[in-house]
Design a protein around this motif. Structure first.
Motif, PDB file in Angstrom:
ATOM      1  N   UNK A 200       1.639  70.477  39.640  1.00  0.00           N
ATOM      2  CA  UNK A 200       2.914  71.114  39.943  1.00  0.00           C
ATOM      3  C   UNK A 200       3.840  70.161  40.690  1.00  0.00           C
ATOM      4  N   UNK A 201       5.111  70.216  40.368  1.00  0.00           N
ATOM      5  CA  UNK A 201       6.115  69.402  41.049  1.00  0.00           C
ATOM      6  C   UNK A 201       6.469  70.076  42.368  1.00  0.00           C
ATOM      7  N   UNK A 202       6.521  69.352  43.491  1.00  0.00           N
ATOM      8  CA  UNK A 202       6.885  69.977  44.771  1.00  0.00           C
ATOM      9  C   UNK A 202       8.253  70.637  44.704  1.00  0.00           C
ATOM     10  N   UNK A 203       8.408  71.760  45.394  1.00  0.00           N
ATOM     11  CA  UNK A 203       9.694  72.442  45.430  1.00  0.00           C
ATOM     12  C   UNK A 203      10.702  71.621  46.239  1.00  0.00           C
TER      13      UNK A 203
ATOM     14  N   UNK B 111      -6.519  66.884  31.915  1.00  0.00           N
ATOM     15  CA  UNK B 111      -5.177  67.463  31.982  1.00  0.00           C
ATOM     16  C   UNK B 111      -5.240  68.988  31.961  1.00  0.00           C
ATOM     17  N   UNK B 112      -6.111  69.541  31.137  1.00  0.00           N
ATOM     18  CA  UNK B 112      -6.286  70.993  31.093  1.00  0.00           C
ATOM     19  C   UNK B 112      -6.662  71.513  32.475  1.00  0.00           C
ATOM     20  N   UNK B 113      -7.584  70.831  33.150  1.00  0.00           N
ATOM     21  CA  UNK B 113      -8.014  71.250  34.480  1.00  0.00           C
ATOM     22  C   UNK B 113      -6.866  71.175  35.481  1.00  0.00           C
ATOM     23  N   UNK B 114      -6.073  70.108  35.413  1.00  0.00           N
ATOM     24  CA  UNK B 114      -4.930  69.994  36.330  1.00  0.00           C
ATOM     25  C   UNK B 114      -3.936  71.133  36.127  1.00  0.00           C
ATOM     26  N   UNK B 115      -3.660  71.441  34.870  1.00  0.00           N
ATOM     27  CA  UNK B 115      -2.701  72.507  34.589  1.00  0.00           C
ATOM     28  C   UNK B 115      -3.279  73.873  34.973  1.00  0.00           C
TER      29      UNK B 115
END
Length: 229
Positions: free
Chosen positions: A219-222, A209-213
């Protein structure tokens, strides 16, 4: 009342006073957790609970990390206290020997324990270094040393000597790879190995999770991106 009980209670009071308010994750509550876990493991290993409890209580009173890297400081402090407290010579030397052998000394350095008492105290100390509490303690210690959370350019180092390990100043995420993720496979006892499994998995999930963040991979798509899909 056994003569052991007053020595244990005096030792508990001494350690609590010495380590209360410590902010690097090596405080009284760390000691208390190690003591309780070591005594739990000791029941299955036929280890002497008196020696186990004294070693667990005293194991961090003069940790090398806070004494200029001097790995003899802990055993010396244990001997001095136990002599004052009235412990017998055999118990004193056994406790001091456990403390001398206890610490992780680098990925390439073996740290075998010679007695069941030493094995369970080492396991308990290592269990407190992994899992949710282990993660919290790692960042508390790193922050106390002014270390960054992470630097992608600074790769982990698998230290092959205690001197090399002690001199490391890398970021906190490196500490997981250089020590914490190695501990599951270095447990001495079956009970500790069972407990270590879930705590190890929790750390792996945290690091993923740390790596993803870190990489904004979660990130949520705009809104515009969603509309174009």
């Amino acid at each position: 009342m056994s003569e052991r009980e007053p020595i244990l209670r005096r030792t508990e009071a001494y350690v609590r006073e010495q380590m209360s308010g410590e902010g690097t994750g090596h405080d009284w509550w760390h000691v208390d957790r190690v003591r309780r876990m070591a005594l739990r493991l000791a029941r299955d290993e036929a280890a002497d609970p008196y020696v186990v409890e004294l070693a667990a209580l005293l194991h961090d009173v003069a940790d090398h990390k806070f004494h200029g890297g001097d790995e003899t400081a802990g055993p010396r402090a244990a001997r001095a206290w136990l002599a004052q407290a009235g412990a017998d010579a055999d118990t004193t030397e056994h406790v001091a020997d456990i403390i001398a052998r206890l610490s992780f000394k680098g990925a390439g350095v073996a740290t075998p324990m010679s007695t069941p008492e030493g094995a369970v105290v080492q396991d308990a100390d290592r269990l407190d270094a992994i899992g949710a509490i282990g993660i919290a303690r790692a960042f508390a210690f790193g922050g106390s040393r002014g270390r960054p959370l992470y630097d992608p350019a600074d790769a982990p180092e698998m230290h092959d000597s205690f001197d090399s390990y002690k001199s490391s100043t890398g970021h906190t995420i490196n500490h997981f790879h250089e020590k914490l993720l190695l501990l599951r496979d270095r447990m001495n006892t079956p009970g500790a190995r069972r407990i270590a499994e879930s705590r190890h998995r929790y750390m792996e999930e945290f690091l993923a999770q740390f790596d993803r963040e870190w990489n904004a991979a979660d990130a949520v798509p705009s809104t515009s991106q969603k509309e174009s899909e």
